[in-house]
Design an enzyme around this catalytic site. Structure first.
Site, short mmCIF file in Angstrom:
data_model
loop_
_atom_site.label_atom_id
_atom_site.label_comp_id
_atom_site.label_asym_id
_atom_site.label_seq_id
_atom_site.Cartn_x
_atom_site.Cartn_y
_atom_site.Cartn_z
N ARG A 41 19.35 -52.44 -0.09
CA ARG A 41 18.01 -53.06 -0.26
C ARG A 41 17.46 -53.62 1.17
NH1 ARG A 41 17.87 -54.82 -6.53
NH2 ARG A 41 17.18 -52.80 -7.38
N THR A 59 16.98 -58.13 -5.35
CA THR A 59 15.78 -57.20 -6.08
C THR A 59 14.77 -57.17 -4.85
OG1 THR A 59 16.19 -57.91 -8.18
CG2 THR A 59 14.20 -56.96 -7.58
N PHE A 86 3.96 -56.26 -13.02
CA PHE A 86 4.13 -55.28 -12.31
C PHE A 86 4.71 -53.88 -12.92
CE2 PHE A 86 8.11 -57.70 -12.43
CZ PHE A 86 9.01 -56.91 -12.97
N GLU A 135 21.78 -47.48 -20.35
CA GLU A 135 20.93 -46.88 -19.23
C GLU A 135 21.85 -45.37 -19.14
OE1 GLU A 135 19.13 -50.47 -17.24
OE2 GLU A 135 20.61 -49.45 -15.98
N HIS A 152 18.58 -48.71 -8.14
CA HIS A 152 18.66 -49.49 -9.32
C HIS A 152 19.95 -49.58 -9.78
CE1 HIS A 152 18.07 -50.45 -13.46
NE2 HIS A 152 18.94 -49.68 -13.70
N ARG A 167 25.79 -53.90 -7.80
CA ARG A 167 24.79 -54.60 -7.58
C ARG A 167 24.92 -55.41 -6.12
NH1 ARG A 167 20.71 -55.15 -11.41
NH2 ARG A 167 19.88 -56.67 -9.78
P1 DAT Z 1 16.58 -55.25 -10.50
O1 DAT Z 1 16.24 -53.93 -10.02
O2 DAT Z 1 17.31 -56.05 -9.22
O3 DAT Z 1 17.73 -55.48 -11.63
P2 DAT Z 1 14.59 -56.52 -12.09
O4 DAT Z 1 15.25 -55.73 -13.14
O5 DAT Z 1 14.08 -57.71 -12.26
O6 DAT Z 1 15.23 -56.13 -10.74
O7 DAT Z 1 13.34 -55.59 -11.89
C1 DAT Z 1 13.13 -54.07 -12.05
C2 DAT Z 1 12.50 -53.35 -10.99
O8 DAT Z 1 11.00 -53.86 -11.11
C3 DAT Z 1 12.86 -53.94 -9.58
O9 DAT Z 1 13.98 -53.06 -8.93
C4 DAT Z 1 11.47 -53.62 -8.90
C5 DAT Z 1 10.36 -53.96 -9.74
N1 DAT Z 1 10.06 -55.57 -9.55
C6 DAT Z 1 10.72 -56.46 -10.12
N2 DAT Z 1 10.09 -57.72 -9.72
C7 DAT Z 1 9.04 -57.36 -9.14
C8 DAT Z 1 8.02 -58.08 -8.80
N3 DAT Z 1 7.78 -59.32 -8.68
N4 DAT Z 1 6.85 -57.42 -7.97
C9 DAT Z 1 6.89 -56.01 -8.04
N5 DAT Z 1 7.88 -55.23 -8.65
C10 DAT Z 1 9.05 -56.00 -9.15
MG MG Z 2 17.34 -55.06 -13.52
#
Ligand code: DAT
Ligand code: MG
Length: 142
Positions: A102, A91, A57, A126, A115, A85
């Protein structure tokens, strides 16, 4: 008492949810120590999400995150990393608890409105990505 980074993503700003999201942060007793509105370039979005560069993604995430203005926030207060969080929710909006940002406003895993940093180490990196030291209110300032 570490600060954390919050982002109101392009879908949140576009849908005029910034005020409601900031209101939830304030009502939770967390503290706004920094705030700015900006638009990421593709290169900046790639750098910010570099940990995900091998994920399927990644391209879509970078395109989305650079598709419009975002609001970046330095959020402080007791337990800010975990509590932000919790306010965001999981997520995937469909799996997030009721009354989380969310769950209420997210429309897909990608378009999940906000985020938040994962832990103290990522929070530090960050925050430094977006803010100079002198753009963050010190803890002792009331
Ligand atoms: P978070 O934002 O909850 O920390 P993450 O760090 O795993 O989640 O992922 C960062 C971002 O990437 C998330 O907010 C949305 C996107 N994302 C994560 N998993 C995804 C997926 N399976 N398909 C599409 N977008 C995704
Ligand atoms: Mg993350």
């Amino acid at each position: 008492m570490a600060n954390t980074l919050g982002i109101i993503k392009p879908d949140g700003v576009r849908r005029k949810l910034a005020g409601q999201i900031i209101s939830r942060i304030e009502k939770a007793g967390l503290i706004l120590r920094g705030m700015k509105a900006l638009k990421l370039t593709k290169e900046q979005a790639e750098e910010f999400y570099a940990v995900h560069e091998d994920k399927p993604f990644f391209r879509s995430l970078v395109d989305f995150m650079s598709s419009g203005p975002i609001v970046v926030l330095v959020i402080g207060g007791h337990g800010s990393i975990e509590r932000w969080r919790e306010l965001m929710g999981a997520t995937d909006p469909a799996k997030a608890k009721y009354n989380t940002i969310r769950r209420e406003f997210g429309t897909s895993v990608e378009k999940n409105v906000v985020h938040g940093s994962d832990d103290e180490t990522t929070a530090r990196t960050e925050i430094a990505f977006f803010f100079k030291e002198n753009e963050i209110l010190p803890k002792e300032m009331k």
